[in-house]
Design an enzyme around this catalytic site. Sequence first.
Site: not given
Ligand SMILES: C[S@@+](CC[C@H](N)C(=O)[O-])C[C@H]1O[C@@H](n2cnc3c(N)ncnc32)[C@H](O)[C@@H]1O
Length: 289
Positions: A50, A161
């Site tokens: 990445r 996000d």
């Molecule tokens: C696996 S996705 C989940 C998406 C959706 N909520 C679902 O359940 O399908 C996890 C998301 O959390 C976000 N994320 C991770 N750490 C974060 C943080 N500290 N603050 C905000 N978003 C975060 C990532 O960028 C990612 O888009």
Amino acid sequence: MNALAEAFEKLPGIGKGVYAPADFEAVRKIVHQTAGIVLVPGKAMLVYSRLAPLVRNTGCGTFAAYVKRIEADDSERRRAICALTTNHTFFFREDHHFDHLGTEVRPGLLKRASAGEQVRIWSAGCSSGEETWSIIMTMLGSDRAAAARLGGLDFLLLATDIADHALETAEAARYRVDSLNAVPSELRRAWMRERDGHATIADEARALVRFKSLNLLGDWPMARPFDVIFCRNVMIYFDQPTKDRLVHRFAQQLAPGGHLYIGHSERVTGPAAQMLTAVGPTIYRKVAA
Ligand SMILES: C[S@@+](CC[C@H](N)C(=O)[O-])C[C@H]1O[C@@H](n2cnc3c(N)ncnc32)[C@H](O)[C@@H]1O
């Protein structure tokens, strides 16, 4: 040999002068401190693949030089963290949440909105928006006149996000039709415009959503409480103290009687457990104050 040294032994053809265990350790620390995301030694290859394009694009040449860069440069650190997020998501993921929202929560919220009260929903960690649009379509139902009514009321969904590239997709609200299989057909007909293999969310639905970049570990600028919070499959990347703190903040940010939906492998633990009652699998209601 420790787990990290072992993970590096397995990396194919990457010179230690370019990417060494100490570089992984430094990235791991920065990502954990900034975004809460835990990177275990098994992620050494993921970090390489990445970040390698960013190492190249910045002209850093080695990961050690890139680490120095992200330590000093906020916007490059932000880019690195975005690149290390996992954004996997899909429409109507864990569909029992949407069944519950539609049947148990929606009627009360629509009634309150119709009575002139403010209604707020938060999709926290919304990724590329499939969750956000699943919530909005559930709230609207298949009656298109409902959108016009809701649009005139104090109803809003905040979708946040940390990953800007994911937010851009979410806001564009355009998806390949082959990703829509789980969308109930009446909602798809009502709220999606399909053309050339892609579907776009209707403007009336889009008008009800605000997208914002937000690190869940940082300050939350929202003063008002939320009636519903979805934070699913985000806390799985965090350690236990971070999960406990975050779920406690969600509980504090919910209005009494408000609902919290979390991912299927996540739990409410720590001080929030006193404030939330389980009302379904990974569905919690805030007890009245
Ligand atoms: C696996 S996705 C989940 C998406 C959706 N909520 C679902 O359940 O399908 C996890 C998301 O959390 C976000 N994320 C991770 N750490 C974060 C943080 N500290 N603050 C905000 N978003 C975060 C990532 O960028 C990612 O888009």
